[in-house]
Write a protein that holds these residues in place. Structure first.
Motif, PDB file in Angstrom:
ATOM      1  N   SER A 301      -6.846   6.786  -5.286  1.00 29.88           N
ATOM      2  CA  SER A 301      -6.126   7.815  -4.527  1.00 29.88           C
ATOM      3  C   SER A 301      -6.577   7.878  -3.068  1.00 29.88           C
ATOM      4  O   SER A 301      -5.809   8.305  -2.203  1.00 29.88           O
ATOM      5  CB  SER A 301      -6.315   9.180  -5.187  1.00 29.88           C
ATOM      6  OG  SER A 301      -7.675   9.588  -5.127  1.00 29.88           O
ATOM      7  N   GLN A 302      -7.815   7.443  -2.777  1.00 28.83           N
ATOM      8  CA  GLN A 302      -8.347   7.547  -1.423  1.00 28.83           C
ATOM      9  C   GLN A 302      -8.255   6.241  -0.636  1.00 28.83           C
ATOM     10  O   GLN A 302      -8.404   6.247   0.588  1.00 28.83           O
ATOM     11  CB  GLN A 302      -9.820   7.981  -1.470  1.00 28.83           C
ATOM     12  CG  GLN A 302     -10.039   9.350  -2.092  1.00 28.83           C
ATOM     13  CD  GLN A 302      -9.375  10.457  -1.318  1.00 28.83           C
ATOM     14  OE1 GLN A 302      -9.494  10.529  -0.093  1.00 28.83           O
ATOM     15  NE2 GLN A 302      -8.659  11.331  -2.013  1.00 28.83           N
ATOM     16  N   THR A 303      -8.017   5.120  -1.318  1.00 27.50           N
ATOM     17  CA  THR A 303      -8.047   3.813  -0.660  1.00 27.50           C
ATOM     18  C   THR A 303      -6.740   3.528   0.067  1.00 27.50           C
ATOM     19  O   THR A 303      -5.657   3.662  -0.509  1.00 27.50           O
ATOM     20  CB  THR A 303      -8.319   2.702  -1.693  1.00 27.50           C
ATOM     21  OG1 THR A 303      -9.588   2.927  -2.291  1.00 27.50           O
ATOM     22  CG2 THR A 303      -8.323   1.335  -1.027  1.00 27.50           C
ATOM     23  N   LYS A 304      -6.840   3.137   1.306  1.00 25.95           N
ATOM     24  CA  LYS A 304      -5.676   2.755   2.101  1.00 25.95           C
ATOM     25  C   LYS A 304      -5.609   1.242   2.302  1.00 25.95           C
ATOM     26  O   LYS A 304      -4.542   0.709   2.601  1.00 25.95           O
ATOM     27  CB  LYS A 304      -5.714   3.447   3.470  1.00 25.95           C
ATOM     28  CG  LYS A 304      -5.826   4.980   3.390  1.00 25.95           C
ATOM     29  CD  LYS A 304      -4.666   5.591   2.620  1.00 25.95           C
ATOM     30  CE  LYS A 304      -4.786   7.114   2.558  1.00 25.95           C
ATOM     31  NZ  LYS A 304      -3.717   7.725   1.723  1.00 25.95           N
ATOM     32  N   ASP A 305      -6.738   0.566   2.166  1.00 21.09           N
ATOM     33  CA  ASP A 305      -6.781  -0.880   2.350  1.00 21.09           C
ATOM     34  C   ASP A 305      -6.108  -1.578   1.172  1.00 21.09           C
ATOM     35  O   ASP A 305      -6.500  -1.402   0.018  1.00 21.09           O
ATOM     36  CB  ASP A 305      -8.239  -1.344   2.473  1.00 21.09           C
ATOM     37  CG  ASP A 305      -8.332  -2.846   2.632  1.00 21.09           C
ATOM     38  OD1 ASP A 305      -8.734  -3.520   1.666  1.00 21.09           O
ATOM     39  OD2 ASP A 305      -7.983  -3.347   3.714  1.00 21.09           O
ATOM     40  N   ASP A 306      -5.085  -2.376   1.441  1.00 22.62           N
ATOM     41  CA  ASP A 306      -4.290  -2.995   0.377  1.00 22.62           C
ATOM     42  C   ASP A 306      -5.122  -3.978  -0.449  1.00 22.62           C
ATOM     43  O   ASP A 306      -4.986  -4.039  -1.674  1.00 22.62           O
ATOM     44  CB  ASP A 306      -3.087  -3.715   0.983  1.00 22.62           C
ATOM     45  CG  ASP A 306      -2.148  -4.247  -0.079  1.00 22.62           C
ATOM     46  OD1 ASP A 306      -1.528  -3.435  -0.790  1.00 22.62           O
ATOM     47  OD2 ASP A 306      -2.054  -5.484  -0.225  1.00 22.62           O
TER      48      ASP A 306
END
Length: 689
Positions: A301-306
């Motif tokens: 839920s917190q990760t933005k890095d693909d």
């Protein structure tokens, strides 16, 4: 008349027998005369018999409730069904006016319907069950199609009614196994009536993963259910919570994140074991799975890095993928038995070009399958056209090889073992492996470097699943006699490297002299106990972390040839007298051969502190997260960790104590993940001089 009466009156005997057994059905039929109906309403039917109260609604018989303690379909529910037949004016299930068009009926269960009902994971499991089916029976009755799938370890009996959706299909399978089992029966019936096969579209799965975009709302729901599983599952486990977890696990969006989907399934299975008071239930493992699921959900839920998001989610792909033609070296074979009753034999191999470790396994899910003997399978069962006995001590080329992401080789008949030559290891060959870039992770002659390698190999990380037990080839410069360690209650076999550092291989034993440990002890003593026997120059061992320590277990000895401890050419038959004699001989001081390992008090104390924290969190959950349990279990724990200079853990525990009721479960699971992570980092191979 209640509209529910025809719904239950049309259930025929074949469907009832698929859900229970012929004996229970016969008794329920006789008990039907004693049923008294308290209500025959439009939305609920209430019947009583022998002090038990049965409640039926529109959800069907599988969801019926009874006040008796039976965990499965009881005779009280069946008796009410028979009584409802009488209420409907049909003492026996009446034949339908028109014969059922079964091919047309099964055509309604197409790929889209099955995927909606069980998801891709459930459909994959259904296809696996169908592939393992050795024989099947399709029996078309007046109102029900009875399907029996016969596998090696079990029979799956399913009844498909003449009308209704997927939920109308019934069986006696455990609730978590019904979706895949029912889908497998439908697939088998479709094949029987000539319909096209239904398959998983892996290209579609890969396409879905290419556009991986976790749904924040779904992740929030999953986090809430996982927290409720901690807050309620240890104290009052419920079937409803298990069902909720399984539904979330098989949802299409969850299946795009295989690691999360698998974790939710394992949580549901752990809760089911706890509710059923299964002797194999391990509360620590249930807490570990809950903490992992919670941490993974938070990270996703917190990760933005693909790139990291894909690591966290895992890869959607088939169990086995083609890896082409590979050259392999056999490192030996081991037998295994699990606490759940599974038994089998695994061959260990290495691809010298890459250093990749691979395995091939022959197994059955239960020891009750007397048709399968792992030792006989090792020596006689064909694997790629040969036997594991030959391949595990040979070099060969495997053509058309397929392997899973964990290194397990497919036993598909399309793969063939060719150019097979006996493998004759030598000291010079293994010494060269230690300097080879590809094989340096396999072969070791320096124990401090081995300890560093294992620490890196098994270091805990959320971004990747933990590696399985790793085979290693050890090249010692000196081998001490085998001895029995009274402290750990294990056989200890000290080995020294060229720099004078020592490590110890260990073997489990039992006082009764039975099981795999006793056989390995007997084989090792037979190989090393004879003073005239040439000592091995290399030992193949399996490394794995265990309770804060790194354990090495020998599986094969390399000398003039290869000897697998589970399959020795000569070894005394293990028994209580034999093992007792061996143990008495091994309870000797070996200080003249190898210095005893020093007591690692700091590591032992840390392990106790971490285990104490896990026990406290389990006790806190068992007490229903009550405020008194916080003061009694968690407050002293926070002080202890602060005094032990474990400030991060003390902070996590303090945050749990200070949390509001709605956040307590999340804080406790974060603390558990911290404990398990530190436990993983403290698992280090003991090396001494």
């Amino acid at each position: 008349m209640s509209a529910l009466i025809p719904l239950y009156a049309q259930i025929d005997d074949a469907a009832l027998e698929a859900m229970a057994s012929k004996g229970i059905v016969r008794r329920a039929r006789a008990d039907a005369a004693n049923v008294t109906f308290e209500a025959l309403d439009a939305d609920e039917i209430v019947g009583t018999i022998e002090g038990a109260t049965v409640r039926l609604d529109a959800k069907g018989l599988a969801k019926a409730r009874c006040t008796c303690p039976a965990a499965t379909l009881c005779r009280h529910k069946l008796a009410v069904v028979f009584a409802l037949r009488t209420q409907a004016g049909a003492p026996a299930a009446a034949a339908p006016v028109a014969e059922i068009d079964w091919p047309g009926r099964l055509a309604t269960f197409d790929r889209k319907i099955l995927l909606k009902a069980v998801g891709k994971t459930g459909l994959r499991e259904a296809l696996r069950l169908l592939a393992l089916t050795e024989a099947m029976t399709i029996d078309a009755g007046q109102a029900t199609l009875k399907v029996v799938l016969r596998l090696k370890a079990e029979e799956i009996e399913v009844a498909i009614p003449g009308q209704g959706d997927f939920g109308s299909v019934v069986s006696g399978l455990a609730e978590r196994r019904r979706p895949a089992g029912h889908a497998a029966a439908i697939l088998a019936a479709r094949r029987h009536f000539g319909h096209d096969a239904i398959e998983i579209d892996d290209a579609e799965a890969a396409s879905e993963q290419a556009t991986l975009a976790p749904d924040p709302a779904l992740l929030g729901i999953m986090q809430d259910v996982v927290c409720r599983a901690y807050a309620q599952g240890f104290a009052v486990p419920s079937r409803a919570l298990e069902e909720r977890l399984m539904l979330l696990a098989v949802s299409s969006r969850a299946e795009a994140m295989p690691r999360l989907s698998a974790s939710l399934r394992r949580v549901a299975e752990g809760l089911e074991q706890r509710r059923a008071r299964n002797v194999n239930h391990d509360p620590v493992e249930l807490l570990r799975e809950l903490a992992f699921a919670h941490a993974l959900l938070f990270a996703v839920s917190q990760t933005k890095d693909d790139a990291r998001l894909r690591k966290l989610a895992g890869t959607v792909r088939a169990e086995y993928e083609p890896i082409g033609d590979v050259e392999l070296i056999g490192l030996g074979a081991t037998m295994f038995e699990t606490i759940t009753g599974a038994a089998g034999v695994t061959g260990h191999f290495v691809e010298p070009a890459t250093g990749r470790r691979l395995t091939a396994t022959l197994a059955r899910s239960t020891t009750h399958d007397t048709r399968f003997d792992p030792r006989d399978g090792y020596r006689n069962q064909a694997v790629w056209g040969q036997t594991l006995a030959r391949l595990s001590s040979s070099t060969f080329r495997l053509t058309g090889a397929q392997a899973s992401s964990t290194g397990r080789l497919s036993l598909s008949q399309t793969s063939r073992a060719e150019t097979i030559q006996p493998f004759k290891p030598s000291r010079e060959l293994v010494a060269n492996w230690t300097q080879d870039a590809s094989l340096a992770a396999l072969a070791h002659a320096s124990w401090p470097m081995l300890a560093d390698h294992l620490s890196r190999c098994f270091a805990p990380t959320l971004d990747a699943p933990p590696p399985s037990a790793q085979p290693l080839v050890l090249l010692p410069s000196r081998i001490a006699p085998v001895a029995f360690d009274d402290l750990s209650q294990r056989l200890r076999w000290p080995l020294m490297d060229a720099s004078g550092a020592w490590i110890a291989l260990t073997l489990e034993h039992d006082d009764e002299g039975r099981g795999l440990g006793a056989r390995r002890i007997a084989a090792l003593e037979a190989a090393l106990g004879d003073g005239g026997t040439k000592r091995p120059f290399a030992i193949v061992a399996i490394a794995r972390p265990e309770a804060g320590k790194m354990v090495l277990e020998p599986i094969a000895l390399w000398g003039d040839g290869q000897m697998a401890l589970d399959f020795p050419e000569r070894a005394p038959t293990p028994g209580k007298d034999v093992v007792s004699r061996l143990m008495a001989g091994l309870r000797r001081t070996v200080a003249q051969f190898a210095p005893p390992p020093p007591a690692d008090l700091s590591v032992r104390q840390t392990a106790r502190l971490l285990q104490g924290g896990l026990d406290a969190l389990i006790g806190f959950a068992e007490a229903g997260l009550h405020a008194s349990a916080r003061d009694r279990l968690l407050a002293p724990l926070a002080k202890t960790y602060q005094l032990a200079s474990l400030a991060p853990l003390a902070h996590l525990v303090s945050r749990t104590i200070a949390s509001h009721d709605s956040d307590t479960s999340a804080a406790a699971l974060a603390t558990a993940q911290g404990l398990f992570t530190l436990q993983g980092f403290t698992s280090r191979l003991q090396v001494w001089t």
